[in-house]
Scaffold this motif. Structure first.
Motif, PDB file in Angstrom:
ATOM      1  N   GLN A  61       0.852  -1.183   0.000  1.00  0.00           N
ATOM      2  CA  GLN A  61       0.000   0.000   0.000  1.00  0.00           C
ATOM      3  C   GLN A  61       0.892   1.239   0.000  1.00  0.00           C
ATOM      4  N   THR A  62       0.535   2.240  -0.789  1.00  0.00           N
ATOM      5  CA  THR A  62       1.343   3.462  -0.788  1.00  0.00           C
ATOM      6  C   THR A  62       0.975   4.321   0.405  1.00  0.00           C
ATOM      7  N   ARG A  63       1.963   4.997   0.917  1.00  0.00           N
ATOM      8  CA  ARG A  63       1.748   5.859   2.081  1.00  0.00           C
ATOM      9  C   ARG A  63       1.137   7.182   1.633  1.00  0.00           C
ATOM     10  N   ALA A  67       3.414  10.801  -3.490  1.00  0.00           N
ATOM     11  CA  ALA A  67       2.816  10.851  -4.824  1.00  0.00           C
ATOM     12  C   ALA A  67       3.617  10.074  -5.859  1.00  0.00           C
ATOM     13  N   ALA A  68       4.929  10.151  -5.798  1.00  0.00           N
ATOM     14  CA  ALA A  68       5.765   9.470  -6.793  1.00  0.00           C
ATOM     15  C   ALA A  68       5.560   7.959  -6.738  1.00  0.00           C
ATOM     16  N   THR A  69       5.584   7.394  -5.537  1.00  0.00           N
ATOM     17  CA  THR A  69       5.383   5.952  -5.395  1.00  0.00           C
ATOM     18  C   THR A  69       3.970   5.567  -5.809  1.00  0.00           C
ATOM     19  N   THR A  74       0.455   2.813  -9.527  1.00  0.00           N
ATOM     20  CA  THR A  74      -0.730   2.845 -10.383  1.00  0.00           C
ATOM     21  C   THR A  74      -0.378   2.413 -11.807  1.00  0.00           C
ATOM     22  N   LEU A  75       0.740   2.906 -12.326  1.00  0.00           N
ATOM     23  CA  LEU A  75       1.162   2.517 -13.672  1.00  0.00           C
ATOM     24  C   LEU A  75       1.507   1.029 -13.745  1.00  0.00           C
TER      25      LEU A  75
END
Length: 157
Positions: A61-63, A67-69, A74-75
Motif C-alpha cells: 500500500q502506498t503511504r 505521490a511518486a510511489t 498505479t502505472l
C-alpha cells in the motif's frame, strides 16, 4: 449462468484471514526457487521482457503523501491488468522486504513472482506449476477484481 455459480462458490471458499500467510509462503518459496524479483526497476525490466512468465505481482500500500510511489504503483498495476497478471496489495513494505530478503529499512515497493526458475549452465529454464497458495492468491485477485477499494492483505509478523 453455471460459470458464475462456480466462480461465486470459489470466491466463497477463500479464507481471507489466511491470505497473509499465503503471501508469505508464496514469497518464501519463490525466493528459494529463484523465481522472485524484488524492487520496482528489476520488476519493470522483467515485465517488459517476459510478461507472460509472471505469476503474481505483490505491491505494498502506498503511504499518504508519497505521490511518486503512488504514480509508479498505479502505472505498474495498469500494466499488470493489461497483461492479465494478478496484483495483490499488502499492508506493509517493510514486512514485504523481509520476506524478499531485502533490507527492511529500505522497504520493498514491488515483488514479482515468475513461472520459471532461471537457467543454469547445467540445466535449462524450468517452468514450475502454480502452488496451491499461488492458485489461492490468483483466485482471490479474480474474485476481488471489481471490489472498490481493492482489498489489502495484512501480512503476518
Amino acid at each position: 449462468m453455471c460459470i458464475s455459480n462456480v466462480t461465486e462458490d470459489k470466491c466463497k471458499m477463500i479464507n481471507r484471514s489466511k491470505l497473509g500467510r499465503a503471501v508469505r509462503g508464496v514469497l518464501t518459496r519463490a525466493k528459494v526457487e529463484q523465481r522472485l524479483i524484488c524492487g520496482l526497476l528489476p520488476a519493470i525490466a522483467y515485465l517488459e521482457k517476459a510478461p507472460d512468465d509472471v505469476v503474481l505481482c505483490v505491491l505494498p500500500q502506498t503511504r499518504p503523501g508519497d505521490a511518486a510511489t503512488h504514480i509508479q504503483s498505479t502505472l505498474l498495476q495498469a500494466f499488470c491488468y493489461e497483461n492479465y497478471i494478478p496484483v495483490i496489495q499488502v499492508n506493509n513494505s517493510e514486512k514485504l522486504a523481509g520476506y524478499c530478503g531485502v533490507s527492511q529499512k529500505a522497504g520493498c515497493n514491488c515483488a514479482v513472482i515468475t513461472r520459471c526458475s532461471p537457467p543454469t549452465p547445467d540445466s535449462p529454464e524450468v517452468e514450475i506449476p502454480l502452488s496451491p497458495s499461488e492458485q489461492i492468491l490468483s483466485d482471490f485477485y479474480e474474485c476481488t477484481l471489481e471490489e472498490f477499494p481493492q482489498p489489502v492483505i495484512e501480512l503476518p509478523i
